[in-house]
Design a protein around this motif. Structure first.
Motif, PDB file in Angstrom:
ATOM      1  N   THR A 108      30.643  17.200  37.039  1.00 27.46           N
ATOM      2  CA  THR A 108      31.392  16.096  36.433  1.00 27.46           C
ATOM      3  C   THR A 108      31.571  15.008  37.477  1.00 27.46           C
ATOM      4  N   ASP A 120      30.801   1.841  33.305  1.00 25.30           N
ATOM      5  CA  ASP A 120      31.028   2.594  32.070  1.00 25.30           C
ATOM      6  C   ASP A 120      29.751   3.263  31.573  1.00 25.30           C
ATOM      7  N   THR A 122      27.279   4.457  33.336  1.00 22.99           N
ATOM      8  CA  THR A 122      27.030   5.657  34.125  1.00 22.99           C
ATOM      9  C   THR A 122      27.985   6.774  33.725  1.00 22.99           C
ATOM     10  N   ARG A 123      29.257   6.433  33.542  1.00 22.16           N
ATOM     11  CA  ARG A 123      30.239   7.457  33.186  1.00 22.16           C
ATOM     12  C   ARG A 123      29.963   8.074  31.810  1.00 22.16           C
ATOM     13  N   ALA A 124      29.189   7.412  30.984  1.00 21.59           N
ATOM     14  CA  ALA A 124      28.858   7.959  29.670  1.00 21.59           C
ATOM     15  C   ALA A 124      27.788   9.049  29.761  1.00 21.59           C
ATOM     16  N   THR A 125      27.136   9.165  30.923  1.00 20.48           N
ATOM     17  CA  THR A 125      26.121  10.197  31.093  1.00 20.48           C
ATOM     18  C   THR A 125      26.753  11.493  31.589  1.00 20.48           C
ATOM     19  N   THR A 126      25.954  12.552  31.591  1.00 21.64           N
ATOM     20  CA  THR A 126      26.379  13.844  32.129  1.00 21.64           C
ATOM     21  C   THR A 126      25.584  14.121  33.399  1.00 21.64           C
ATOM     22  N   PRO A 196      21.548  11.166  29.416  1.00 23.18           N
ATOM     23  CA  PRO A 196      22.200  10.174  28.549  1.00 23.18           C
ATOM     24  C   PRO A 196      23.183  10.809  27.572  1.00 23.18           C
ATOM     25  N   GLU A 197      24.156  10.014  27.176  1.00 22.11           N
ATOM     26  CA  GLU A 197      25.167  10.461  26.230  1.00 22.11           C
ATOM     27  C   GLU A 197      24.515  10.949  24.948  1.00 22.11           C
ATOM     28  N   GLY A 198      24.962  12.086  24.438  1.00 22.22           N
ATOM     29  CA  GLY A 198      24.436  12.646  23.204  1.00 22.22           C
ATOM     30  C   GLY A 198      23.232  13.544  23.386  1.00 22.22           C
ATOM     31  N   ASP A 199      22.698  13.628  24.604  1.00 20.97           N
ATOM     32  CA  ASP A 199      21.563  14.493  24.864  1.00 20.97           C
ATOM     33  C   ASP A 199      22.020  15.694  25.679  1.00 20.97           C
ATOM     34  N   GLU A 200      21.117  16.625  25.913  1.00 18.54           N
ATOM     35  CA  GLU A 200      21.436  17.858  26.628  1.00 18.54           C
ATOM     36  C   GLU A 200      20.259  18.212  27.516  1.00 18.54           C
TER      37      GLU A 200
END
Length: 243
Positions: A108, A120, A122-126, A196-200
């Motif tokens: 994290t 913002d 960057t912070r949306a990624t994992t 990216p946000e929403g991916d895994e």
């Protein structure tokens, strides 16, 4: 998110390098001792760019030293397995390495990026740390070249390692080989992959050209990762126990 079979995904999805704002415009500033951001300039170049279209040769057709056997395209591996791969970092240069993807650790920003200024996007990624060991099995000095690995998203996207203008202590290496990396030299590196946000993150892939069927190290599901971590901790405790 439902994970899809890696082999069919790589066979049907075209090479998509994720260059979202969080990666291409990544600005990571380490705060100095006085609390002000340290001077740093982010790199706009992905750490594993697609090869130039003027390079038609498949990795399996590239010249390699006698005795080197390349891993077959499409091979699926587990973390801890090794593969021998070849690619063209430059037009007249052939790289040949044995690479072992040892660990893919989800982290994290709060835990691993304390003191860094993050936008913002960057912070949306994992963030993930991918730790690898590589040995130069070829004849070229690969010093300073990018480690040719991508994060593989469940969506089929290929995510290059993030670049840092300064040393990042939690995951050192900056996605690059050492400045000098000659034949038979061994190095341990760490790559920061911002999913990216929403991916895994589904795996770690070697895929230097769109036509090449990627070699993939599969990342276990969260519950399997926890089991593996517990087993590693148990083994470590047993090894440290007095005899």
């Amino acid at each position: 998110m439902t994970r899809r079979p890696t082999s069919s995904l790589l066979a049907t999805v075209a090479l998509v390098v994720v260059l979202a704002v969080a990666v291409t415009a990544l600005v990571l500033f380490d705060r100095g001792a006085d609390g002000d951001p340290a001077s740093a300039t982010p790199s706009q170049t992905p750490s594993a760019p697609p090869p130039e279209p003027t390079e038609p040769a498949e990795p399996t057709e590239l010249p390699v030293p006698d005795g080197v056997v390349l891993t077959d395209p499409g091979t699926e591996l587990a973390l801890g397995d090794a593969a021998t791969v070849a690619w063209k970092p430059r037009q007249e240069e052939v790289g040949v390495i044995e690479v072992e993807v040892r660990e893919a650790e989800r982290t994290t920003f709060a835990r691993s990026f304390a003191g860094w200024q993050l936008d913002d996007a960057t912070r949306a990624t994992t963030p993930w740390f991918v730790r690898v060991a590589v040995r130069n099995e070829g004849e070229s000095d690969l010093g300073g070249r990018a480690v040719p690995l991508y994060g593989l998203g469940a969506s089929g996207s290929l995510v290059p390692a993030a670049s840092f203008a300064t040393r990042f202590e939690p995951c050192p290496g900056n996605g690059l080989f050492p400045q000098e990396f000659g034949p038979q030299e061994l190095a341990e590196r760490c790559l920061v992959v911002l999913v990216p946000e929403g991916d895994e993150l589904q795996g770690v892939a070697f895929r230097p050209t769109e036509e090449f069927e990627g070699i993939v190290w599969e990342v276990p599901e969260p519950d399997q990762r926890e089991d593996q971590q517990r087993r590693r901790q148990d083994r470590g405790a047993q090894e440290d126990a007095p005899r």
